[in-house]
Enzyme design. Structure first.
Site, mmCIF file in Angstrom:
data_model
loop_
_atom_site.group_PDB
_atom_site.id
_atom_site.type_symbol
_atom_site.label_atom_id
_atom_site.label_comp_id
_atom_site.label_asym_id
_atom_site.label_seq_id
_atom_site.Cartn_x
_atom_site.Cartn_y
_atom_site.Cartn_z
ATOM 1 N N ASP A 346 0.817 -1.211 0.000
ATOM 2 C CA ASP A 346 0.000 0.000 0.000
ATOM 3 C C ASP A 346 0.854 1.266 0.000
ATOM 4 O O ASP A 346 0.376 2.340 0.384
ATOM 5 C CB ASP A 346 -0.915 0.020 1.229
ATOM 6 N N GLY A 347 2.091 1.155 -0.384
ATOM 7 C CA GLY A 347 2.982 2.312 -0.402
ATOM 8 C C GLY A 347 4.404 1.865 -0.153
ATOM 9 O O GLY A 347 4.661 0.697 0.182
ATOM 10 N N SER A 371 2.463 6.835 0.760
ATOM 11 C CA SER A 371 1.579 5.964 1.526
ATOM 12 C C SER A 371 0.185 6.109 0.944
ATOM 13 O O SER A 371 -0.392 7.193 0.971
ATOM 14 C CB SER A 371 1.586 6.346 3.012
ATOM 15 N N ARG A 372 -0.346 5.025 0.389
ATOM 16 C CA ARG A 372 -1.640 5.105 -0.291
ATOM 17 C C ARG A 372 -2.817 5.001 0.665
ATOM 18 O O ARG A 372 -3.965 5.170 0.259
ATOM 19 C CB ARG A 372 -1.737 3.999 -1.345
ATOM 20 N N VAL A 373 -2.550 4.666 1.934
ATOM 21 C CA VAL A 373 -3.631 4.483 2.904
ATOM 22 C C VAL A 373 -3.444 5.365 4.125
ATOM 23 O O VAL A 373 -4.380 5.990 4.615
ATOM 24 C CB VAL A 373 -3.707 3.000 3.359
#
Length: 530
Positions: A346-347, A371-373
């Site tokens: 997720d990153g 960081s995608r979340v």
């Protein structure tokens, strides 16, 4: 005396009577067993024949208590991955089916222990006594059993918590060249979980024994072993043990997650895991693909990392946060294994060798890290004080590279560069020194308010340390609001800025005095000897 003798005699009589009844009740049973034969043994694998009913990934037992996993189940023979030292095995030796898969001991008894993937102790503290065991290969939680990532896991590293936040239940990849500080970031994150009710699992995959010993010593010295389990395979261990290590560590972590706990797991590193699986696959004559890795290398990592998640409240609300580490070569993040893991996670946090050589530690390249979340799980106070920090830092880096060519800068560009240098100085951090959330907020807010701009770069370390110390004086009610999703109010901001200003006033006065002195020298008329 006679009473004692009579009591002892009655005890003996009851004991022997019970033994006689057990012998009389025992009925021997004929239990069929499948016994196979080793046809060949090579580096970490064995070929076995004579077990027609064996199942895929079933555990097989060899002479001397060595186990193996049935990996290739062909019509005529079985390719077995050995999970121990195999020098005493020879063609013709017997092989027995166990009827079970590889499992690992789980439970609170493992906290503070150093074990191998087969739950054997490596710390000299006696055997592992656990009441439960779980298979190392387990299906990941279904989509309907998962909840959104909503709470951050504080790493104690300013540049990560401020710009690349990680949420509980997220999978954040750490990648970079050799010796750029990847493990240090993971260890700092573990140290920062002290008194935060987070269980940590550190999985060392194919590492040097000296490196693992150093890491365990640091965790013990800092009091982190009280909430940490260390799963270890060394560089000279059989490749089969290296292959199962991360799966065993994940099952240990899942036990705590399913009990409603928050868990952090570190895989150090998956490069070694991929290489061990490639070695086993080539020895078992599986078709090679790109860079000689087998075609299912993506699948073995995806099924591992998919087990990290945040469970919904109905299942306890536990979480498993993964920090997989991967090693790049010559800064090539487009290689096969790094791109596989970037697409699974997720990153990523990318560590730059160039920044490392310049002494910018941790050497996190903000422009290549994401960081995608975690941004959605980041506390509101961070969003207040870091709103334009990443943009300002990116502008500084671009202008700095342009200024190296000797270009003349206007006044605004010079201010951007000077402010960016202060940002870089504030984001520097010594290893094994996690920074608390109030201290981070105080430093970041002082940056946002340009309080550091009047301080010389040579004094930035002392100035930042002074602000961190002063942050201990932030009122408790404000610190409590840091832990919520509420944004920073104007009143709270004013209080924190005043605390930071008082901490920096000494450094600013010193700079003003120097400026006045230089001005006096400049205005003083020159005198000549007649």
């Amino acid at each position: 005396m006679n009473n004692t003798s009579d009591t002892l005699q009655r005890t003996y009589d009851r004991t022997f009577a019970g033994i006689n009844r057990a012998i009389e009740d025992f009925v021997p049973k004929m239990v069929p067993r499948e016994v196979g034969t080793i046809t060949s043994v090579s580096a970490g694998i064995a070929k076995v024949s004579g077990l027609p009913n064996v199942s895929f990934e079933e555990l097989l037992e060899f002479r001397g208590g060595i186990f193996g996993i049935a990996f290739n189940v062909d019509e005529d023979e079985i390719g077995v991955v050995l999970l121990g030292y195999y020098s005493h095995l020879h063609a013709g030796d017997e092989v027995l089916r166990t009827g079970r898969v590889v499992d690992v001991a789980v439970g609170d008894e493992l906290l503070g222990r150093v074990i191998d993937p087969l739950s054997r102790p490596l710390d000299g503290k006696g055997p592992i006594i656990a009441n439960a065991r779980l298979p190392i290969e387990r299906p990941a939680a279904s989509i309907m059993d998962r909840a959104a990532v909503s709470v951050p896991i504080q790493t104690g590293i300013k540049v990560i918590d401020a710009l690349i936040a990680v949420g509980r239940g997220q999978r954040e990849l750490i990648l970079g060249d050799r010796q750029t500080g990847k493990t240090t970031i993971a260890i700092d994150t573990i140290l920062n979980q002290k008194e935060k009710n987070v269980i940590c699992v550190y999985c060392a995959i194919g590492q040097r024994a000296s490196s693992v010993a150093k890491t365990v010593a640091i965790l013990s010295e800092k009091g982190a072993m009280d909430y940490t389990v260390v799963v270890v395979t060394k560089g000279n261990d059989p490749p089969g043990l290296t292959y199962i290590a991360p799966y065993a560590a994940t099952s240990i972590a899942e036990y705590f997650m399913e009990a409603g706990r928050d868990v952090l797991i570190v895989y150090d590193d998956l490069t070694q895991h991929a290489r061990s699986y490639r070695e086993l696959s080539l020895l078992l004559r599986r078709p090679p693909g790109r860079e000689a890795f087998p075609g299912d290398i993506f699948y073995i990592h995806s099924r591992l990392l998919e087990r990290s998640t945040h469970l919904k409240e109905g299942l306890g609300g536990g979480s498993l946060t993964a920090l997989p580490i991967i090693e790049t070569e010559a800064q090539n993040i487009a290689a096969y294994i790094p791109t596989n893991l970037i697409s699974i996670t997720d990153g990523q946090i990318y560590l730059s060798p160039s920044l490392f050589e310049l002494g910018v530690l941790p050497a996190v390249d903000v422009s290549k890290s994401v960081s995608r979340v975690g941004g959605k799980a980041q506390r509101g106070v961070y969003r207040t004080v870091t709103g334009d920090l990443k943009l300002a830092y990116a502008q500084f880096e671009e202008l700095e590279s342009f200024a190296r060519f000797g270009a003349r800068m206007d006044e605004h560009s010079q201010k951007v560069i000077e402010h960016g240098k202060r940002i870089r100085a504030c984001l520097k951090q010594q290893e094994l020194s996690p920074v608390s959330m109030p201290a981070q907020i105080a430093v970041l807010l002082a940056l946002k308010e340009n309080l550091f701009d009047r301080i010389p770069l040579q004094q930035m370390a002392g100035a930042e340390k002074s602000v961190c110390e002063a942050a201990k004086g932030i009122p408790l009610d404000i610190c409590d609001r840091f832990e919520t999703d509420a944004m920073l109010s104007d009143e709270d901001r004013k209080v924190i800025v005043e605390i930071a200003e008082k901490a920096l006033i000494h450094f600013q006065q010193e700079q003003d005095d120097k400026a006045d002195l230089m001005s006096t020298k400049k205005d003083k008329p020159c005198t000549t000897l007649s």
